[in-house]
Write a protein that holds these residues in place. Structure first.
Motif, PDB file in Angstrom:
ATOM      1  N   ILE A 719      38.928   5.931  41.219  1.00 46.02           N
ATOM      2  CA  ILE A 719      39.325   5.192  42.426  1.00 46.02           C
ATOM      3  C   ILE A 719      39.549   6.131  43.600  1.00 46.02           C
ATOM      4  O   ILE A 719      39.045   5.936  44.700  1.00 46.02           O
ATOM      5  N   ASN A 720      40.278   7.201  43.363  1.00 50.09           N
ATOM      6  CA  ASN A 720      40.626   8.090  44.467  1.00 50.09           C
ATOM      7  C   ASN A 720      39.438   8.897  44.957  1.00 50.09           C
ATOM      8  O   ASN A 720      39.459   9.434  46.046  1.00 50.09           O
ATOM      9  N   ASN A 721      38.419   9.004  44.104  1.00 55.41           N
ATOM     10  CA  ASN A 721      37.241   9.765  44.497  1.00 55.41           C
ATOM     11  C   ASN A 721      36.141   8.876  45.057  1.00 55.41           C
ATOM     12  O   ASN A 721      35.057   9.342  45.363  1.00 55.41           O
ATOM     13  N   THR A 722      36.416   7.584  45.147  1.00 58.76           N
ATOM     14  CA  THR A 722      35.413   6.648  45.637  1.00 58.76           C
ATOM     15  C   THR A 722      35.471   6.603  47.149  1.00 58.76           C
ATOM     16  O   THR A 722      36.534   6.397  47.731  1.00 58.76           O
ATOM     17  N   ASN A 723      34.336   6.793  47.772  1.00 54.07           N
ATOM     18  CA  ASN A 723      34.309   6.874  49.228  1.00 54.07           C
ATOM     19  C   ASN A 723      34.268   5.509  49.890  1.00 54.07           C
ATOM     20  O   ASN A 723      34.570   5.380  51.057  1.00 54.07           O
ATOM     21  N   THR A 724      33.871   4.489  49.153  1.00 55.08           N
ATOM     22  CA  THR A 724      33.677   3.181  49.746  1.00 55.08           C
ATOM     23  C   THR A 724      34.903   2.306  49.508  1.00 55.08           C
ATOM     24  O   THR A 724      35.295   2.084  48.357  1.00 55.08           O
ATOM     25  N   PRO A 725      35.526   1.794  50.573  1.00 50.95           N
ATOM     26  CA  PRO A 725      36.695   0.926  50.377  1.00 50.95           C
ATOM     27  C   PRO A 725      36.387  -0.286  49.521  1.00 50.95           C
ATOM     28  O   PRO A 725      37.245  -0.760  48.780  1.00 50.95           O
ATOM     29  N   LEU A 726      35.158  -0.802  49.607  1.00 49.62           N
ATOM     30  CA  LEU A 726      34.802  -1.977  48.819  1.00 49.62           C
ATOM     31  C   LEU A 726      34.910  -1.688  47.323  1.00 49.62           C
ATOM     32  O   LEU A 726      35.463  -2.490  46.561  1.00 49.62           O
ATOM     33  N   LEU A 727      34.404  -0.528  46.874  1.00 48.20           N
ATOM     34  CA  LEU A 727      34.487  -0.177  45.458  1.00 48.20           C
ATOM     35  C   LEU A 727      35.934   0.050  45.041  1.00 48.20           C
ATOM     36  O   LEU A 727      36.329  -0.340  43.944  1.00 48.20           O
ATOM     37  N   GLN A 728      36.714   0.692  45.905  1.00 49.16           N
ATOM     38  CA  GLN A 728      38.127   0.875  45.579  1.00 49.16           C
ATOM     39  C   GLN A 728      38.800  -0.474  45.370  1.00 49.16           C
ATOM     40  O   GLN A 728      39.594  -0.656  44.446  1.00 49.16           O
ATOM     41  N   GLY A 729      38.503  -1.417  46.250  1.00 47.11           N
ATOM     42  CA  GLY A 729      39.085  -2.744  46.107  1.00 47.11           C
ATOM     43  C   GLY A 729      38.659  -3.434  44.831  1.00 47.11           C
ATOM     44  O   GLY A 729      39.468  -4.093  44.164  1.00 47.11           O
ATOM     45  N   GLN A 730      37.398  -3.269  44.435  1.00 52.84           N
ATOM     46  CA  GLN A 730      36.924  -3.879  43.194  1.00 52.84           C
ATOM     47  C   GLN A 730      37.660  -3.309  41.991  1.00 52.84           C
ATOM     48  O   GLN A 730      38.103  -4.044  41.109  1.00 52.84           O
ATOM     49  N   TYR A 731      37.779  -1.985  41.944  1.00 56.90           N
ATOM     50  CA  TYR A 731      38.492  -1.366  40.825  1.00 56.90           C
ATOM     51  C   TYR A 731      39.932  -1.848  40.769  1.00 56.90           C
ATOM     52  O   TYR A 731      40.449  -2.205  39.706  1.00 56.90           O
ATOM     53  N   LEU A 732      40.598  -1.837  41.918  1.00 56.48           N
ATOM     54  CA  LEU A 732      42.008  -2.210  41.940  1.00 56.48           C
ATOM     55  C   LEU A 732      42.187  -3.678  41.556  1.00 56.48           C
ATOM     56  O   LEU A 732      43.134  -4.028  40.825  1.00 56.48           O
ATOM     57  N   ALA A 733      41.291  -4.541  42.007  1.00 56.04           N
ATOM     58  CA  ALA A 733      41.393  -5.956  41.652  1.00 56.04           C
ATOM     59  C   ALA A 733      41.241  -6.148  40.150  1.00 56.04           C
ATOM     60  O   ALA A 733      41.986  -6.917  39.520  1.00 56.04           O
ATOM     61  N   CYS A 734      40.277  -5.447  39.552  1.00 54.94           N
ATOM     62  CA  CYS A 734      40.069  -5.574  38.105  1.00 54.94           C
ATOM     63  C   CYS A 734      41.268  -5.039  37.331  1.00 54.94           C
ATOM     64  O   CYS A 734      41.714  -5.653  36.359  1.00 54.94           O
ATOM     65  N   MET A 735      41.808  -3.893  37.753  1.00 52.75           N
ATOM     66  CA  MET A 735      42.949  -3.338  37.048  1.00 52.75           C
ATOM     67  C   MET A 735      44.172  -4.244  37.192  1.00 52.75           C
ATOM     68  O   MET A 735      44.935  -4.455  36.240  1.00 52.75           O
ATOM     69  N   THR A 736      44.380  -4.782  38.397  1.00 52.82           N
ATOM     70  CA  THR A 736      45.494  -5.703  38.599  1.00 52.82           C
ATOM     71  C   THR A 736      45.351  -6.935  37.718  1.00 52.82           C
ATOM     72  O   THR A 736      46.331  -7.440  37.157  1.00 52.82           O
ATOM     73  N   ALA A 737      44.122  -7.417  37.563  1.00 47.08           N
ATOM     74  CA  ALA A 737      43.894  -8.591  36.717  1.00 47.08           C
ATOM     75  C   ALA A 737      44.259  -8.302  35.266  1.00 47.08           C
ATOM     76  O   ALA A 737      44.870  -9.142  34.576  1.00 47.08           O
TER      77      ALA A 737
END
Length: 1521
Positions: A719-737
């Protein structure tokens, strides 16, 4: 905003007293109501903040929502229409929320708001993405729609003008904004003849004009008027005979039409004729109230109006039937919204504003006509209005007998660009008479001019200019070479005076009149700029050596100026790149400049200039510059594509995903899930995996809620190494779920799978760091629901991990400091996250969050407190590191949370006290003060926190055995600090800089007392910056001096906190001190106080000061009396301001006491290092004596002592003590005489020293004393105090009466010396005055010497060598102004001055500035005449640094002491009272008289350095010096 009501149903639950209120409205209607309530508050704030454009946008959207709501509530819409209307409503709400910065609302396909409790987290995330993309598209559509039409034109056709004037007339038509009081367009001129027909008869009933270059912001103004000014051209008064002057332009009337609806596009009927009647009275917005309007019944204009889209070229193309060659083009006074390449414009608008003219010899004010013309070698044209050819000279309207006419007439000056540099405007002023015969003889009485281009190459600045009106001299005023050497405006005079330091002389080559005249100019040019930096780029070839600075300064130019000259700017940049192709010196700078310009156009403010850039790239660039570097074109084309590419997510296509999308039984999932998670973890470890597949895999895991979930893959998600905010949001949404579906059993099971304690620690360490990073800005701020869901899930996870910490890592053997530290920083970051700060939200939003999620800060705050107390003996390891984070928690404005967490501070105090060797809590105290300063300055903390902190700490400290005293001191200290910091923060945004300075001083004084130099220095520089902003250079220097005083003159390295700024530069203390002193000297030089301080607090007008105080205290009343306020005022609840001037009291330093000190030094101490001020108020005691008012005139003198000396670090200081004394009339007379004698003595001294000084001050002073016609002073004192009645009634005043007599007598030799010098310097014109002064002085001296004794100035040859008892005294120089020794029975002394004077042998060699020899008071010896005289040349004197003579200033106390040292002697009274002329009696000098002179020495030899002690023996004894 309209009010609206809602209907609710009441539901009573069976078997319960609970009543549930259910809204009867549809969900969308409820949302509409909530949205309108929230918008209403913002709408009001926008009005207060004067954000007009956004205010109107919100108003229009709110009205639309109210209308939509009415339609929905009516229930009359068909279902299809209702569905369509709901889409409109939701789109409008979402769009409005976005532009207002409110939260994004997520909806389903039907437009209903999604409930996060019934929606999966991933679905919620995708809904946010969809909604955000939809709003962005809508905004882009709005921009695109707006950008399709940037420029509009208004077509007006004048059909008829109905008014029987009887003379020729001019109609000037223009667009006007009444709210801004400004004209938008130039004038459209139509000339009408005396028969009521247009002069161009072929245009009867068809006089079209096109107002062009109008932007949408011009048309969307709150009000827009079409104004027609009617000017009568004829005689001064209507229907005058042939003998009267004709051709005069006189005001006649005004017609006004409100065309706001036409501009807004609400009405568009091109065939409708609008009648615009004359106003019955003068329109004060346009013309002076003194205009003599002629009211015509049924008079007015008939016009048609039509709004057309496009600029002039577009309108001519699209509407050829409306706009042809006969149509007059009326330009906007300004630029259109965009300026396309190739458009060239060079118009200068000159507005004749107003003037004030002296009537001269006339009984009534002049009828002033202003004649404006442009002068150069060829002559240029002035356009009075569109539709007519230019004229060479413009004549203004004439106002009849108005002293201060106000014209407000605008004309356009069109000059070829290459000629502007050598052109200037000339204005002539002429009185016009109504009689033709007189008018012909009237010549211009005044002339003014102004250059169109400044010396630095920039055009005359837009705005007002006050011109200097010169007297007309036909020969000189017609010769431009003569008057162009003179200043044109008063602003130029002020600038020149600042540069040269010399005052402007009004009587020069061409005299200046008392008249005043103002114009305003506006330059609309695509080639002439008013910006020096941009001009430097456009003319870069003239200064190629400065090219690097030119390119760097370009990026500081205001964006609007650059886009105005976009094509020329780009051409210049590419020319630089091509013409310097041999070396790459400037390539980088040019590249940076191009990037700056492209970025500028990408800004939303200038985004409508994108077509300009496209046109330049496609046409002008390729046509003009392709011959140069080919890479340049490639670079510019590449700029269009330097933007992030959109990320397109792939669909779930992996076979593993397909398995989990199938309907698999729960038991099967239980078997497969561990295998899949292991496989997934392995794939995530492989960094070659595609991120979109990873997100898809994780999203599958959220589709079910299994019994257990394996989580090792979390640490591998990049997540922290991902340059695209969209991908960060996808990861965080999945982990939160995934975390959302986990319960206590899942967490416990997962922890149990770790084999060692180290594995658990590694997992917790990584998780804490990851959680803290994810609580940043992964989701946009307006995704409030998504952010709240994430925080809710994280809160539950943190609580689970807290139990793990207590279980595994709390005991002494396994305690992990870094792990606990990460935990505390995570919880503090959670608690202070902006999503949870409910106080910053509206009440509507706050209620929604509380009802749905509660205040999540409270449980996490209580958890922090409990975990802290669990630390036990480990607490000391977190002090002082955890003081700041805990302070952040306590500052959260939640009362219960504050009460629970402030106690941690007391626990920290106890802990450090118990474990520190000195039994103190010094580390805790210092850290808390440091962090408190930072947090309060950052906006946290309030009065309630201050009270609660003090109360809590005091309660617990007073009950503690060892902390009762020190803890109480700290509690009160923190409370005091918070009070000062809160006041400082509150006043930071105050309009009054004085308030900000006072609070800053309070804070820095606090840190100075606490010896916190780091924070103290930081506030010193804040105070310095405040002073510099107000141009208080003196106070800024004294502020810096406080920093310099902290440093030593040593090579010791400076501590980092002593170095201002970032502290990265390494300085020694001496280096830094020298640097500070140089800066101080620079500020003092700017403040003009390096030698002589200008005391602003004395020079400032009392009335200006009163107005300033009144602005700060608007409810205060002004006291008109200077008497001390009575008890009724002092004890009242109101505010009062008493303002009067006080005088500084000279305090001579100890080393200068009773010594002759150079005047420059005394002048310094008169206005520097002053802390005493006095105010003298005259009053009477007893009955007023009609013959002599001095006898009963007392003085009430109030002395004020301030807390600090002036000047200092503030321009004001508190008065710490006030004393009042009453000065009797006799004492007041003595003071007055002393001051007069002192002033006369030193004025004579100055005149003798410097023969170049003007004699006028000496003439005035001598006249005021000796001339009976203006005689003021001691004659009144004689009548009041020297009469027998007063002496008998006031025997206690005998000594003071003698002193007053002595002062009167002392004035005679001073006057004699002054009259002698006056005679030497007098001119032929002043000889009569001098003769009268001599005559009056002889009478005065005879009277004074008869009653009060004789003082004689004896001249003789100089004697400078004396032998005294084996000691040799050598006197090298004497005071130049005193040529002889003062000899009288009362007074005897020598005054001498020279920096090289010295005493030799028994008196050690000593540099002296002044030697004063006085008669010893107890000496009974008689004094023989002694001969001492001045040097042969008056020029033999020491020069000071500033070029003036360094001479001692004779204080009144010195003169008085010289006049009271001996008793009256008959021998002395027999001295010659010779003439005041230069011929005085001579006598033979004898060295035998020298010991007697030395016996007169009283007090030490006066010198600037310490005096050596010596014993001198004389005939009458000895004394020590």
């Amino acid at each position: 905003m309209s009010h609206f009501s809602s209907i609710y149903y009441s539901l009573l639950v069976a078997g319960s007293q609970q009543e549930i209120i259910i809204p009867a409205d549809l969900a969308l209607v409820q949302e509409l109501g909530a949205t309108l309530r929230e918008w209403a508050q913002i709408w009001q704030n926008l009005y207060v903040a004067n954000k007009t454009a956004l205010f109107r946008d919100v108003q229009q959207m709110a009205y639309s929502l109210i209308e939509y709501r009415s339609q929905i509530v009516s229930g009359t819409l068909p279902q299809d229409d209702l569905v369509e209307l709901k889409k409109k409503v939701t789109a409008k709400i979402d769009y409005g929320n976005r532009i207002l910065g409110l939260d994004l609302v997520v909806r389903d396909e039907a437009g209903n708001t999604l409930d996060p409790d019934w929606t999966s987290t991933v679905s919620l995330f995708r809904a946010h993405e969809t909604a955000s993309r939809s709003v962005d598209d809508r905004i882009q559509e709005e921009k695109t729609l707006f950008s399709t039409v940037h420029t509009y034109s208004l077509l007006m056709n004048l059909k008829n003008f109905v008014c029987n004037i009887g003379e020729d007339a001019e109609l000037l038509m223009s667009l006007y904004d009444p709210d801004q009081s400004e004209f938008i367009s130039e004038n459209f001129l139509v000339r009408w003849d005396s028969m009521g027909m247009p002069k161009e008869i072929e245009k009867l009933n068809n006089l079209p004009a096109l107002f062009t270059d109008l932007s949408s912001s011009d048309l969307m103004r709150p009000r827009l008027f079409l104004v027609c000014q009617i000017i009568r051209v004829g005689s001064m008064e209507l229907k005058e005979g042939k003998k009267h002057t004709g051709g005069l332009r006189r005001p006649f009337g005004v017609a006004v039409m409100d065309i706001t609806d036409i501009g807004h596009g609400k009405t568009d009927d091109e065939d409708k004729q609008h009648f615009i009647p004359f106003q019955s009275t003068g329109w004060v917005l346009l013309v002076s109230a003194s205009l003599d309007f002629f009211t015509c019944l049924l008079a007015g204009l008939f016009v048609t109006l039509k709004l057309l889209s496009g600029d002039l070229a577009q309108v001519r193309k699209d509407y050829p039937h409306f706009v042809d060659r006969s149509t007059a083009i009326v330009r906007k006074m300004g630029f259109p919204e965009i300026i396309l390449p190739g458009i060239v414009r060079n118009d200068i608008y000159v507005t004749l504003l107003q003037g004030e003219f002296d009537r001269g010899k006339k009984k009534t004010p002049k009828n002033v006509e202003v004649i404006l013309s442009v002068y150069d070698d060829e002559g240029n044209l002035i356009f009075p209005g569109a539709g007519y050819d230019g004229i060479t000279e413009y004549k203004s309207v004439i106002y009849y007998q108005v002293k201060q006419p106000s014209w407000n007439e605008t004309v356009k000056v069109t000059i070829p660009i290459e000629d502007v540099c050598r052109c200037h405007l000339r204005v002539m002023f002429r009185h016009r008479s109504s009689q033709d015969s007189r008018d012909k003889s009237e010549k211009p009485f005044g002339m003014a001019f102004v250059r169109l281009m400044r010396r630095d190459g920039t055009t005359l600045k837009d705005g007002r200019h006050e011109l200097i009106v010169y007297k007309v001299d036909v020969k000189k005023t017609e010769d431009a070479k003569v008057y162009l050497t003179l200043p044109a405006t008063w602003a130029e005079v002020e600038e020149k005076e600042k540069q040269t330091g010399k005052q402007f002389h009004h009587s020069g080559v061409v005299p200046v009149t008392k008249d005043s005249f103002q114009i305003a100019t506006l330059t609309c040019s695509t080639k002439l700029t008013q910006n020096v930096d941009l001009l430097g780029l456009l003319n870069w070839r003239s200064n190629p050596e400065d090219l690097d600075q030119i390119l760097q300064r370009l990026m500081e130019v205001e964006g609007g100026e650059i886009v105005k000259f976009l094509q020329d700017t780009l051409d210049a940049l590419f020319n630089i790149m091509m013409e310097t192709s041999e070396k790459d010196t400037y390539d980088t700078l040019v590249f940076d400049a191009l990037v700056f310009i492209i970025t500028l156009i990408g800004d939303i403010k200038f985004q409508h200039f994108n077509p300009v850039l496209e046109t330049y790239i496609n046409k002008h660039f390729s046509a003009t510059l392709m011959k140069g570097k080919e890479c340049s074109a490639s670079r510019l084309h590449a700029y269009k594509f330097v933007r992030p590419a959109p990320i397109i997510g792939n669909e779930l296509c992996d076979p593993i995903s397909s398995v989990f999308l199938c309907s698999v039984a729960a038991d099967c999932r239980d078997v497969l899930l561990p295998l899949v998670t292991d496989q997934l973890s392995g794939q995530l470890d492989d960094h070659s995996s595609k991120p979109d597949h990873e997100a898809s895999f994780i999203s599958v895991l959220t589709s079910t809620k299994p019994k257990y979930i394996s989580l090792p893959f979390f640490s591998t998600i990049p997540i922290n190494n991902t340059n695209t905010p969209l991908l960060q949001g996808q990861y965080l949404a999945c982990m939160t779920a995934i975390l959302k579906q986990m319960d206590d059993m899942h967490y416990a099971h997962y922890i149990s799978t770790f084999k060692t304690r180290q594995d658990i620690m590694d997992f917790l360490m990584e998780t804490f760091i990851m959680f803290k990073d994810l609580m940043g800005d992964v989701f946009p701020a307006d995704w409030m629901i998504m952010n709240l869901v994430q925080m809710q899930v994280f809160l539950r996870a943190i609580n689970q991990y807290s139990d793990v910490l207590n279980m595994y890592f709390l005991d002494q053997a396994h305690f992990e400091l870094q792990l606990w530290n990460n935990y505390f920083h995570l919880t503090v970051a959670f608690l202070t996250h902006k999503t949870l700060q409910l106080e910053s939200f509206s009440q509507e939003k706050r209620n929604k969050i509380l009802n749905k999620y509660g205040d999540m800060r409270k449980p996490i705050g209580f958890k922090i407190r409990d975990m802290w107390y669990n630390l036990g003996p480990h607490k000391m390891k977190f002090i002082p590191a955890m003081v700041g984070p805990i302070l952040e928690v306590t500052l959260v404005p939640e009362p219960e949370l504050r009460k629970a967490t402030i106690l941690i501070f007391f626990d920290m105090m106890q802990c450090e006290h118990n474990f520190s060797p000195g039994r103190t809590f010094e580390m805790f105290e210092n850290e808390l003060i440091t962090k408190l300063d930072q947090e309060v300055e950052g906006g946290r903390g309030d009065e309630q926190y201050k009270v609660l902190l003090e109360k809590t700490l005091l309660e617990h400290c007073r009950r503690h055995r060892y902390l009762s005293q020190s803890g109480e001191e700290l509690a009160l200290l923190l409370s005091s600090l918070l009070e000062k910091l809160l006041a400082y923060r509150t006043i930071t945004h105050d309009e009054s800089p004085e308030h900000r300075m006072s609070c800053t001083v309070n804070v820095l004084n606090f840190y100075k007392e606490k010896k916190r130099e780091d924070i103290y220095i930081r506030y010193l520089y804040k105070l310095r910056d405040l002073h510099l902003d107000c141009e208080n250079y003196t106070e800024a220097s004294y502020t810096l001096l406080l920093h310099a005083e902290l440093l030593e003159w040593s090579d010791k390295a400076c501590a980092p906190h002593l170095i201002p700024g970032d502290g990265q530069h390494v300085w020694t203390q001496q280096e830094l001190k020298e640097r500070l002193i140089q800066e101080i000297i620079c500020y003092l030089d700017k403040g003009k106080v390096s030698v002589k301080c200008t005391a602003h607090y004395l020079q400032q007008s009392v009335y200006e000061l009163y107005l300033k105080l009144l602005s700060q205290f608007p409810n205060a009343a002004r006291m008109t009396s200077t008497a001390p306020p009575g008890d009724d005022i002092s004890n009242s609840t109101g505010q009062y301001i008493q303002c009067f001037t006080v005088k500084p009291v000279l305090t001579v330093p100890h080393q200068f006491k009773d010594k002759g000190v150079p005047e420059q030094i005394l002048n310094y101490y008169r206005t520097n290092e002053v802390d005493q001020f006095k105010y003298s108020r005259p009053f009477r005691k007893g009955e007023k004596d009609p013959d002599n008012e001095f006898a009963t005139m007392w003085i009430e003198r109030t002395t004020y002592i301030t807390a600090y000396r002036f000047p200092g670090i503030l321009k004001w200081f508190e008065v710490k003590s006030v004393s009042v004394e009453e000065i009797s009339p006799l004492a007041n007379a003595i003071e007055t005489m002393e001051m007069t004698n002192e002033k006369l003595s030193n004025l004579v001294q100055q005149q003798a020293c410097d023969r170049s000084l003007s004699i006028n001050p000496l003439s005035m002073m001598l006249s005021g004393i000796v001339d009976p016609a203006v005689m003021g002073g001691f004659s009144n004192y004689e009548k009041a105090f020297f009469i027998d009645t007063y002496i008998q009634e006031h025997p206690e005043d005998h000594e003071q009466i003698e002193v007053l007599k002595q002062l009167i007598a002392l004035q005679i030799p001073l006057l004699a010396d002054g009259i002698r010098i006056h005679g030497e310097k007098t001119t032929e014109q002043l000889k009569p005055l001098h003769n009268r002064l001599v005559t009056c002085f002889q009478d005065l001296r005879e009277k004074v010497e008869k009653h009060y004794g004789v003082i004689t100035l004896v001249r003789c040859q100089p004697l400078t060598q004396f032998n005294v008892g084996g000691c040799q005294l050598k006197l090298l120089a004497l005071l130049p102004s005193y040529q002889t020794l003062l000899i009288q029975s009362r007074v005897s002394g020598i005054l001498a001055q020279d920096h090289k004077s010295c005493l030799i042998q028994s008196i050690a060699t000593q540099v002296l500035s002044v030697i004063v020899l006085l008669l010893c008071q107890d000496s009974q010896m008689m004094l023989n005449p002694i001969c001492v005289s001045q040097p042969c040349s008056l020029t033999e004197r020491k020069k000071s640094r500033v070029g003036s003579a360094v001479m001692p200033y004779i204080l009144s106390s010195t003169l008085r002491r010289m006049s009271t040292v001996s008793t009256i002697s008959n021998a002395s009274s027999g001295l010659s009272s010779g003439s005041a002329s230069s011929d005085g009696p001579s006598c033979n000098s004898s060295q035998e008289s020298v010991p007697r002179i030395l016996s007169l020495l009283l007090a030490p030899f006066v010198c600037l350095s310490p005096c050596h002690c010596a014993t001198i023996t004389t005939e009458s004894g000895f004394f020590k010096c």
